[in-house]
Enzyme design. Structure first.
Site, PDB file in Angstrom:
ATOM      1  N   SER A 196       0.838  -1.191   0.000  1.00 24.89           N
ATOM      2  CA  SER A 196       0.000   0.000   0.000  1.00 24.89           C
ATOM      3  C   SER A 196       0.876   1.245   0.000  1.00 24.89           C
ATOM      4  O   SER A 196       1.689   1.427  -0.915  1.00 24.89           O
ATOM      5  CB  SER A 196      -0.953  -0.041   1.196  1.00 24.89           C
ATOM      6  OG  SER A 196      -1.998   0.878   1.063  1.00 24.89           O
ATOM      7  N   ASP A 241      -8.956  -5.632  -5.649  1.00 20.90           N
ATOM      8  CA  ASP A 241      -8.398  -4.664  -4.707  1.00 20.90           C
ATOM      9  C   ASP A 241      -8.348  -3.298  -5.383  1.00 20.90           C
ATOM     10  O   ASP A 241      -7.347  -2.951  -6.016  1.00 20.90           O
ATOM     11  CB  ASP A 241      -7.011  -5.103  -4.255  1.00 20.90           C
ATOM     12  CG  ASP A 241      -6.305  -4.053  -3.396  1.00 20.90           C
ATOM     13  OD1 ASP A 241      -7.004  -3.205  -2.824  1.00 20.90           O
ATOM     14  OD2 ASP A 241      -5.063  -4.097  -3.309  1.00 20.90           O
ATOM     15  N   HIS A 269      -6.468  -6.562  -0.328  1.00 26.61           N
ATOM     16  CA  HIS A 269      -5.367  -5.613  -0.184  1.00 26.61           C
ATOM     17  C   HIS A 269      -4.345  -6.192   0.788  1.00 26.61           C
ATOM     18  O   HIS A 269      -4.626  -6.357   1.977  1.00 26.61           O
ATOM     19  CB  HIS A 269      -5.904  -4.286   0.340  1.00 26.61           C
ATOM     20  CG  HIS A 269      -4.945  -3.152   0.233  1.00 26.61           C
ATOM     21  ND1 HIS A 269      -4.382  -2.762  -0.956  1.00 26.61           N
ATOM     22  CD2 HIS A 269      -4.456  -2.300   1.174  1.00 26.61           C
ATOM     23  CE1 HIS A 269      -3.596  -1.727  -0.753  1.00 26.61           C
ATOM     24  NE2 HIS A 269      -3.613  -1.424   0.537  1.00 26.61           N
TER      25      HIS A 269
END
Length: 635
Positions: free
Chosen positions: A171, A325, A352
């Site tokens: 991320s 995602d 994710h």
């Protein structure tokens, strides 16, 4: 998941289990016991590394526990703005002292696996966050990116390092992993962006539609983290706040600051911007906000905007993303088709961070496919190839992708894969989809936009906030509020791999609007399964030369520039074309393909227009056909 649940899950995960939490940088990394390695170095240390401008970056260093005298190992570096590690509160320390919980419970699994594979692991707090000093003028600022190269250079000089550094992260930390290539620091030999955003605008406003349901709770969360406020992070007060403080004191200080006095001074200096408020002003790609570095544009916040520097580094990449995602797979493919760096791209049925198997046809969502430990093995294997030997072997670019519904992995070097053809399904009478183009003039369907419709509470967008599972319920009921078109039963199994493209001949009573288009599977029993979606703000409908864009698009080329915005003329037919998010899925014989259209997704996306209730007229005649193009092949 509400912001409260996100925050509480975050704090509890750090204080109690410290297992991977993808939306928070794959979880904080606690230092192992203060043991000495055979090489004479402490296995775990927390130190400050001073940057060129005096800012001090807090770094945890964890060495293989059995590091031998004279042994030098590669370093793997993760830079986060979600706290690199947490301090234990009195209750957690008591449980450890009474052996009610073992230190291993606080061990980050990914870090531990990399240590077992004989890598040193560094975890750093980005400037202006965690225990680091400084402030954050903007996310991924010029100074933050420069820090990445300096910390890597510091690691390469350590007596336990072989001089080669790889970067990794999930991320936000995935973006910093990729941006570490920008300084062209010679020690950085490989980067591994995991579930990151190649184009930050695709996360903030996919298709130009502001994703308020993600950015606003995320902004509140990181603001609380930057203040080292665990109770605000969890959105609790009173007794619940005291309970949280009993488990964790917040971000971990460095070894030389056991009482946290220096930490407190640095946290007081975290005068950071309100991310949601700042980014809201970037409505168009060429909008800017002011900073001490000058005007900041969307390209400055995205890896695609650093193309020249990243390509000049020549570093090989391993990139992971999940079909369900948000939009990282779109960005991963756009990078693959644009950047010259060697790239190994893995696209699978991942939430994710890769914890869940999100294949909508899977009976169980755990373990992930492949399991998390196998994912770590594949990641470590890539770093073995790129960091262990000298010179590093050549890395050939390839894509490994999973086809949902089939449960099988495939490999290709080109995208879309060979053997696929684009097949059109036209919007037809009776809210059907037909392979034949319309022959009549005049037919159309009307739809009054319903701003109460929602795609659920465990969607591809929600997994960005915590890495949770992606579960769309049977959409038969939800589709009753949408404008739907359903095809005939399939006469054969078909694979859809690539980016579906929707063309709508649309007239509206409003000058603005958002189209939420859902690709669905309808089983013979009537169950409606979510497969894919596309989101698009209609004022961005102007198509431009693809070569004018900063990267190769996966469908019709739109600039999202302010000058190219074209409001609709109420009642006038406009042709709107846009790509859905890329996917790979196998549909079975007897099932039917459905296209469902909405004008809103309540609780997630901002509504357009802000006031009024538009009425759409979707044309589907000879002069104004509307159709869905699917990259398909028979199986």
């Amino acid at each position: 998941m509400s912001a409260t649940r996100i925050g509480m899950a975050f704090v509890l995960a750090l204080a109690v289990a410290a297992q991977p939490l993808p939306a928070a940088g794959a979880a904080a990394t606690q230092l192992p016991a203060k043991t000495m390695t055979p090489a004479g170095f402490r296995q775990g240390t927390a130190v400050y590394v001073r940057m060129r401008d005096g800012v001090e970056i807090a770094v945890n260093v964890i060495l293989p526990p059995d590091l031998q005298p004279g042994e030098r190992v590669p370093a793997l570096m993760r830079t986060t703005r979600y706290w690199r590690a947490t301090g234990f509160g009195w209750w957690t320390r008591l449980k450890l002292a009474l052996h009610l919980v073992q230190p291993k419970a606080f061990e980050n699994r990914q870090r531990a696996y990399f240590n077992e594979r004989r890598f040193a692991v560094l975890v750093a707090d980005a400037r202006g966050s965690g225990a680091s000093s400084g402030s954050r003028t903007v996310e991924y600022s010029r100074d933050e990116i420069a820090d990445l190269g300096e910390v890597a250079a510091w690691a390469a000089r350590q007596a336990w390092c072989n001089g080669r550094v790889g970067t990794f992260g999930i991320s936000y930390d995935g973006n910093t992993a990729e941006l570490a290539a920008v300084p062209n620091e010679p020690a950085i030999r490989a980067v591994m962006p995991l579930y990151d955003d190649f184009d930050t605008q695709q996360l903030i406003a996919p298709g130009g539609v502001y994703l308020s349901g993600f950015l606003e709770p995320w902004s509140h969360l990181v603001a609380a983290l930057d203040r080292n406020d665990v109770c605000a992070t969890a959105e609790v007060s009173g007794f619940k706040c005291r309970l949280v403080h009993a488990m964790t004191t917040g971000v971990q200080p460095v070894d030389a600051d056991p009482a946290g006095r220096q930490l407190a001074r640095y946290v007081a200096g975290h005068r950071n911007l309100d991310v949601a408020q700042a980014v809201r002003r970037l409505e168009y790609r060429d909008d800017s906000m002011d900073s001490k570095d000058g005007a900041i544009h969307m390209a400055d916040l995205s890896p695609y905007g650093k193309r020249r520097s990243i390509e000049s580094s020549g570093v090989p990449m391993m990139v992971w993303c999940g079909w369900l995602d948000a939009t990282p797979c779109a960005g991963a493919l756009e990078r693959y088709l644009t950047f010259s760096n060697p790239q190994v791209l893995v696209m699978g049925p991942f939430s994710h961070g890769g914890t869940f198997n999100t294949d909508p046809f899977a009976s169980k969502h755990r373990p992930a496919v492949p399991p998390v430990e196998e994912q770590y093995r594949m990641e470590a294997d890539f770093f073995e190839r790129t960091l262990r030997g000298e010179p590093s072997p050549k890395i050939d670019s390839e894509i490994r992708y999973y086809t949902m519904g089939e449960g099988a992995w495939h490999t290709t070097r080109s995208w879309p894969p060979a053997g696929l053809s684009s097949e059109r399904l036209y919007l037809a009478p009776g809210q059907s989809l037909a392979s034949q183009a319309p022959a009549d003039a005049g037919p159309a369907d009307t739809y009054t936009v319903d701003f109460t419709v929602s795609s659920g509470s465990a969607t591809r967008w929600h997994t960005q906030l915590g890495g949770g599972d992606v579960v769309y319920p049977d959409r038969a009921q939800a589709d009753r509020k949408l404008l739907v078109y359903t095809g005939e039963p399939l006469t054969r199994d078909v694979e859809i791999t690539g980016s579906p493209v929707l063309t709508l001949a649309l007239a509206s009573t409003a000058g603005d609007g958002a189209i939420h288009a859902y690709l669905e599977d309808v089983s013979p029993e009537g169950r409606v399964t979510y497969l894919d979606e596309g989101v698009f703000r209609v004022i961005h409908r102007k198509e431009v030369d693809p070569d004018s864009l900063p990267y190769r698009p996966l469908g019709p080329a739109h600039s999202f520039l302010r000058a190219d915005a074209e409001p609709l003329h109420p009642g006038e037919v406009a042709t709107i074309r846009f790509a859905l998010i890329p996917t790979s899925v196998l549909l079975r014989r007897g099932h039917r393909i459905r296209l469902a259209l909405a004008g809103a997704d309540a609780g997630l996306f901002q509504r357009y227009p802000a006031e009024g209730t538009p009425v759409w007229t979707v044309h589907r005649d000879r002069e104004h056909p509307s159709f869905l193009e699917l990259p398909m092949r028979s199986r």
